[in-house]
Design a protein around this motif. Structure first.
Motif, short mmCIF file in Angstrom:
data_model
loop_
_atom_site.label_atom_id
_atom_site.label_comp_id
_atom_site.label_asym_id
_atom_site.label_seq_id
_atom_site.Cartn_x
_atom_site.Cartn_y
_atom_site.Cartn_z
N ALA A 1 145.83 52.00 70.94
CA ALA A 1 145.99 52.89 69.80
C ALA A 1 145.02 54.06 69.88
O ALA A 1 145.37 55.21 69.56
N LYS A 2 143.79 53.80 70.32
CA LYS A 2 142.81 54.88 70.45
C LYS A 2 143.25 55.89 71.50
O LYS A 2 143.13 57.11 71.30
N THR A 3 143.80 55.40 72.61
CA THR A 3 144.31 56.30 73.64
C THR A 3 145.47 57.13 73.11
O THR A 3 145.54 58.35 73.37
N ARG A 4 146.36 56.50 72.36
CA ARG A 4 147.48 57.25 71.75
C ARG A 4 146.96 58.33 70.81
O ARG A 4 147.47 59.45 70.81
N PHE A 5 145.96 57.98 70.00
CA PHE A 5 145.38 58.93 69.05
C PHE A 5 144.79 60.13 69.79
O PHE A 5 145.03 61.29 69.42
N GLU A 6 144.02 59.87 70.83
CA GLU A 6 143.39 60.95 71.58
C GLU A 6 144.42 61.82 72.28
O GLU A 6 144.31 63.05 72.30
N THR A 7 145.45 61.20 72.85
CA THR A 7 146.52 61.95 73.52
C THR A 7 147.29 62.80 72.52
O THR A 7 147.58 63.98 72.78
N ALA A 8 147.62 62.20 71.37
CA ALA A 8 148.37 62.93 70.34
C ALA A 8 147.55 64.07 69.77
O ALA A 8 148.09 65.13 69.42
N SER A 9 146.24 63.89 69.67
CA SER A 9 145.37 64.96 69.17
C SER A 9 145.41 66.17 70.11
O SER A 9 145.55 67.32 69.67
N LYS A 10 145.30 65.90 71.39
CA LYS A 10 145.31 66.98 72.37
C LYS A 10 146.66 67.69 72.44
O LYS A 10 146.73 68.89 72.71
N ALA A 11 147.73 66.94 72.17
CA ALA A 11 149.08 67.49 72.32
C ALA A 11 149.62 68.13 71.04
O ALA A 11 150.69 68.76 71.07
N LEU A 12 148.90 67.99 69.92
CA LEU A 12 149.48 68.42 68.64
C LEU A 12 149.89 69.88 68.63
O LEU A 12 151.00 70.22 68.22
N VAL A 13 149.00 70.76 69.06
CA VAL A 13 149.25 72.20 68.92
C VAL A 13 149.48 72.83 70.29
O VAL A 13 148.58 72.91 71.12
N THR A 14 150.72 73.29 70.49
CA THR A 14 151.07 74.06 71.67
C THR A 14 150.94 75.54 71.33
O THR A 14 150.78 75.90 70.15
N PRO A 15 151.02 76.45 72.31
CA PRO A 15 150.96 77.89 71.99
C PRO A 15 152.02 78.32 70.98
O PRO A 15 151.74 79.16 70.11
N GLU A 16 153.21 77.73 71.04
CA GLU A 16 154.26 78.09 70.08
C GLU A 16 153.96 77.55 68.69
O GLU A 16 154.14 78.23 67.68
N ILE A 17 153.47 76.32 68.64
CA ILE A 17 153.13 75.71 67.35
C ILE A 17 151.98 76.45 66.69
O ILE A 17 151.92 76.59 65.46
N ALA A 18 151.06 76.98 67.49
CA ALA A 18 149.91 77.71 66.96
C ALA A 18 150.32 78.96 66.19
O ALA A 18 149.56 79.47 65.37
N LYS A 19 151.53 79.44 66.42
CA LYS A 19 152.02 80.65 65.74
C LYS A 19 152.55 80.35 64.34
O LYS A 19 152.80 81.27 63.55
#
Length: 338
Positions: free
Chosen positions: A196-214
């Motif tokens: 679960a901790k690995t999933r959380f860390e991976t999901a945190s890094k993946a949350l915002v892409t350049p398109e989502i940041a807009k």
């Protein structure tokens, strides 16, 4: 009743519960599997000591195993491997189903001491012979969902342990619940917890892409007469989304009690947004009801179908927030500027 006039400890529940006519009731059943790899606590030999976030030192002759917890704390501890014997706070919906706030807790295997704000069955609590009560805190003293009228009696029955859920980062709060669980005998390195901790860390890094940041994102809750825009400074998860790069609306005039800015529905367009996240807790007005408000229905994000659920009270565990971040990423990835 004015939201800004409420004490901080009552703000979330009363502001988004009692003001909406909170009517959750008991009943129903359901079975939820335990977190993979989790290990339940067992009594430990020798004295047990823990200092909570009030600075209160708890001394017991042995590690406690008969634990009662507010549903948010119970849900977090469950994911780390601790199995409370009783819960209080929202865990059953009107239809008898399980309230999302209770997470993976199997409500068929715990005693219910109360399901709504200001409800706590003290007699049943005493009958459970608890060794410890655990709850989150939204100020430095009051335990969440422990009624003030009964607090003195409850404190006499068994020691209480408070976990502060404001003024620290989301990972810090999760880490605190992990610390409490480990002190109670849970295996901090259990495979399910590590995964679960690995999933959380991976999901945190993946949350915002350049398109989502807009995308501009407004996070809010609604009621019959008003809506509330979440303040990142007071909501650890909203703050975390912002720290990860999400362009979250920051209200300009936060209410005196913190957490939100109150707006009338006539002013629903105060903050332009491409995406709206609405509080999906049972005591909040649901998005479909909000859409009956013309000023809300006319918002570009609503017209574009870019309104998604958000829980203002999510369980503070890696599993809980891995789910949140993964769902949020999927919703944002499917959204566009409007």
């Amino acid at each position: 009743m004015s939201l800004s006039a409420l004490p901080r400890r009552d703000f979330l529940a009363a502001g988004l519960g009692l003001m909406f006519g909170l009517t959750a009731c008991g009943g129903g059943s359901g079975t939820t599997p335990a977190a993979p790899g989790a290990s339940a606590a067992s009594p430990g030999a020798g004295p047990w000591t823990f200092t909570d976030d009030r600075g209160k030192k708890i001394d017991l002759p042995a590690r406690p195993s008969r634990i009662v917890a507010q549903v948010g704390a119970a849900a977090a501890l469950w994911d780390f491997g601790i199995r409370p014997i009783g819960v209080f706070g929202p865990h059953k919906l009107k239809d008898g189903g399980k309230d999302p706030q209770v997470g993976e807790v199997d409500i068929t295997k715990v005693e219910s001491l109360g399901n709504v704000w200001d409800e706590f069955n003290v007699e049943k609590y005493i009958s459970l012979q608890p060794e410890l009560l655990i709850s989150g805190m939204y100020d430095d003293k009051a335990l969440w969902y422990v009624p003030e009228k009964s607090s003195a009696t409850i404190e006499q029955v068994a020691p209480t342990l408070g976990v502060r859920q404001t003024g620290r980062s989301l990972p810090e709060i999760i880490g605190k619940y992990a610390e409490v669980a480990a002190a109670l005998g849970a295996d901090a390195n259990a495979p399910g917890v590590a995964a679960a901790k690995t999933r959380f860390e991976t999901a945190s890094k993946a949350l915002v892409t350049p398109e989502i940041a807009k995308l501009k994102v407004m996070i809010m809750a609604g009621g019959p007469e008003s809506l509330w825009v979440a303040s990142p400074a007071d909501h650890p998860d909203v703050r975390y989304f912002k720290e990860l790069g999400l362009d979250v609306v920051v209200p300009e005039k936060v209410d005196q009690g913190g957490f939100w800015q109150t707006l009338s529905w006539e002013n629903a367009d105060t903050y332009p947004a491409d995406v709206i996240l609405t509080d999906a807790r049972a005591q909040s007005m649901q998005a479909e009801e909000m859409k009956k408000k013309p000023t809300f229905a006319d918002l570009p994000a609503v017209k574009a179908g870019q309104v998604y659920p958000w829980l203002a009270e999510q369980r503070y565990s890696y599993q809980g927030y891995a789910d949140v971040l993964e769902r949020l990423h999927a919703a944002l990835a499917a959204s566009k500027k409007v």
